[in-house]
Design a protein around this motif. Structure first.
Motif, short mmCIF file in Angstrom:
data_model
loop_
_atom_site.label_atom_id
_atom_site.label_comp_id
_atom_site.label_asym_id
_atom_site.label_seq_id
_atom_site.Cartn_x
_atom_site.Cartn_y
_atom_site.Cartn_z
N MET A 1 0.86 -1.20 0.00
CA MET A 1 0.00 0.00 0.00
C MET A 1 0.89 1.25 0.00
N ALA A 2 0.66 2.14 -0.96
CA ALA A 2 1.50 3.33 -1.09
C ALA A 2 1.19 4.32 0.03
N GLY A 3 2.21 4.95 0.54
CA GLY A 3 2.02 5.95 1.58
C GLY A 3 1.52 7.26 0.99
N ARG A 4 0.86 8.03 1.79
CA ARG A 4 0.31 9.31 1.35
C ARG A 4 1.38 10.39 1.43
N VAL A 5 1.53 11.11 0.32
CA VAL A 5 2.50 12.21 0.25
C VAL A 5 1.76 13.53 0.24
N THR A 6 2.04 14.37 1.20
CA THR A 6 1.37 15.67 1.29
C THR A 6 2.34 16.79 0.95
N GLU A 7 1.82 17.96 0.74
CA GLU A 7 2.65 19.14 0.48
C GLU A 7 3.58 19.41 1.66
N SER A 8 3.05 19.17 2.87
CA SER A 8 3.85 19.43 4.06
C SER A 8 5.06 18.51 4.13
N SER A 9 4.85 17.20 3.81
CA SER A 9 5.98 16.26 3.85
C SER A 9 7.00 16.59 2.78
N ILE A 10 6.50 17.03 1.61
CA ILE A 10 7.43 17.44 0.54
C ILE A 10 8.26 18.62 1.00
N HIS A 11 7.63 19.60 1.60
CA HIS A 11 8.35 20.78 2.08
C HIS A 11 9.40 20.40 3.12
N THR A 12 8.99 19.51 4.04
CA THR A 12 9.91 19.11 5.11
C THR A 12 11.14 18.42 4.54
N ARG A 13 10.90 17.48 3.63
CA ARG A 13 12.03 16.74 3.06
C ARG A 13 12.95 17.65 2.24
N VAL A 14 12.34 18.54 1.48
CA VAL A 14 13.15 19.47 0.69
C VAL A 14 14.01 20.33 1.60
N LEU A 15 13.41 20.84 2.65
CA LEU A 15 14.17 21.68 3.58
C LEU A 15 15.29 20.90 4.28
N GLN A 16 15.00 19.62 4.62
CA GLN A 16 16.02 18.79 5.25
C GLN A 16 17.20 18.56 4.31
N ASN A 17 16.88 18.27 3.05
CA ASN A 17 17.94 18.05 2.07
C ASN A 17 18.76 19.32 1.84
N LEU A 18 18.08 20.44 1.77
CA LEU A 18 18.80 21.72 1.60
C LEU A 18 19.67 22.02 2.82
N GLN A 19 19.15 21.69 4.01
CA GLN A 19 19.91 21.94 5.24
C GLN A 19 21.18 21.10 5.26
N ARG A 20 21.03 19.82 4.87
CA ARG A 20 22.22 18.96 4.82
C ARG A 20 23.22 19.50 3.80
N ASN A 21 22.72 19.98 2.69
CA ASN A 21 23.59 20.54 1.66
C ASN A 21 24.33 21.76 2.18
N ILE A 22 23.61 22.59 2.91
CA ILE A 22 24.24 23.80 3.47
C ILE A 22 25.29 23.43 4.51
N GLN A 23 24.97 22.45 5.36
CA GLN A 23 25.93 22.02 6.38
C GLN A 23 27.21 21.47 5.76
N LYS A 24 27.06 20.69 4.70
CA LYS A 24 28.23 20.16 4.01
C LYS A 24 29.06 21.28 3.42
N GLY A 25 28.38 22.27 2.83
CA GLY A 25 29.10 23.42 2.28
C GLY A 25 29.79 24.23 3.37
N GLU A 26 29.13 24.35 4.53
CA GLU A 26 29.74 25.07 5.65
C GLU A 26 31.01 24.37 6.13
N LYS A 27 30.98 23.03 6.19
CA LYS A 27 32.15 22.26 6.64
C LYS A 27 33.32 22.47 5.68
N ILE A 28 33.03 22.43 4.39
CA ILE A 28 34.11 22.64 3.41
C ILE A 28 34.64 24.06 3.51
#
Length: 295
Positions: A1-28
């Motif tokens: 059974m496929a899980g339900r994807v909402t706009e809120s979950s999309i926003h959260t995941r996008v922000l998490q991915n961007l945050q990880r990207n920023i943290q990696k850039g900050e470390k470098i």
């Protein structure tokens, strides 16, 4: 059974991915600004341990180099003093032989020889009280400023002054005043004084005996000089060894801590490109909602 994807979950995941990207850039960016790839223990626990060990070895070898330099200062002072002492004792021997050859000479000539030997004796006492950094180099660990009194009596002690110049390696950097100049009736100062008095009294037998004792005293100075030279060579070798090891450890520490600048710059450029691509993708994924249209 496929899980339900909402706009809120999309926003959260996008922000998490961007945050990880920023943290990696900050470390470098932090690595580029500091020039170090380890700025906190969590960056590399194993590398941090190696760095601490190498830095400890660096401090130890720096101390060995400093101790060796101080030891060489002591031994250089000893070398110069004993060389001068040996030379002036050779002159005293020449004067004593002249006194023996001129046994029947005038009182004035013997008095002149005696006066010159007295001057040599005073000079020898000055040599015996030579200091390095305000410490008598023939006085052991004495807290006084002289090793011999004005009468030529030893007032120091025979405790050695050592310097640690390597792992489990100590070298004596002073010289025993009694070994170099003798003590009691065998003291070079007493021998010179006896020769001077014998010349004044025209006692050639005493002068001859004094010459034999003078030769013995002169050999003691030469033996001390030879020993100082051997210790000087050893400390020189140990200092060179510590300096060579210091260079090796510095190179190893650089391998552990320092960044590869061209590679890090390339990583930074790739990270910036990745971040820009992530922003562009996020803009397409996150579409305006009904609320945005109603604003």
């Amino acid at each position: 059974m496929a899980g339900r994807v909402t706009e809120s979950s999309i926003h959260t995941r996008v922000l998490q991915n961007l945050q990880r990207n920023i943290q990696k850039g900050e470390k470098i960016q932090q690595q580029l600004s500091s020039g170090k790839q380890i700025n906190r223990p969590s960056d590399s626990p194993n590398g941090t341990l190696q760095s601490m060990q190498l830095r400890g070895e660096t401090r130890a070898n720096n101390q060995y180099v400093r101790s060796s330099g101080d030891g060489l200062g002591w031994l250089s002072t000893l070398d110069g003093t004993l060389s001068s002492s040996s030379t002036i004792l050779q002159k005293a021997r020449t004067l004593t032989v002249q006194g023996l050859n001129a046994g029947a000479g005038s009182t004035d000539s013997r008095a002149a020889l005696s006066a010159e030997i007295d001057q040599i004796r005073s000079t020898m006492i000055g040599y015996a009280n030579t200091t390095y950094l305000d410490r008598p180099v023939f006085g052991g660990t004495t807290t006084g400023t002289t090793a011999f009194s004005a009468d030529g009596e030893f007032v120091g002690n025979t405790d050695p002054v050592n310097r640690t110049v390597g792992p489990n390696s100590q070298v004596r950097v002073d010289a025993s005043g009694t070994a170099a100049f003798g003590e009691g009736d065998a003291s070079v100062f007493k021998v010179l004084d006896d020769i001077s008095k014998a010349l004044t009294a025209n006692d050639m037998d005493a002068v001859a005996k004094g010459l034999e004792k003078l030769d013995t005293a002169s050999n003691n100075v030469k033996n001390a000089l030879s020993d100082v030279g051997a210790r000087y060579n050893r400390i020189t070798q140990m200092k060179q060894s510590a300096e060579d090891r210091l260079l090796d450890v510095t190179a190893q520490l650089s391998d552990v801590e320092d960044i590869d600048l061209p590679k890090t710059i390339m990583d930074m450029q790739l990270q910036q490109t990745s971040y820009q691509a992530a922003l562009a993708a996020s803009a397409k994924v996150i579409q305006p909602s009904l609320i945005d249209f109603l604003r």
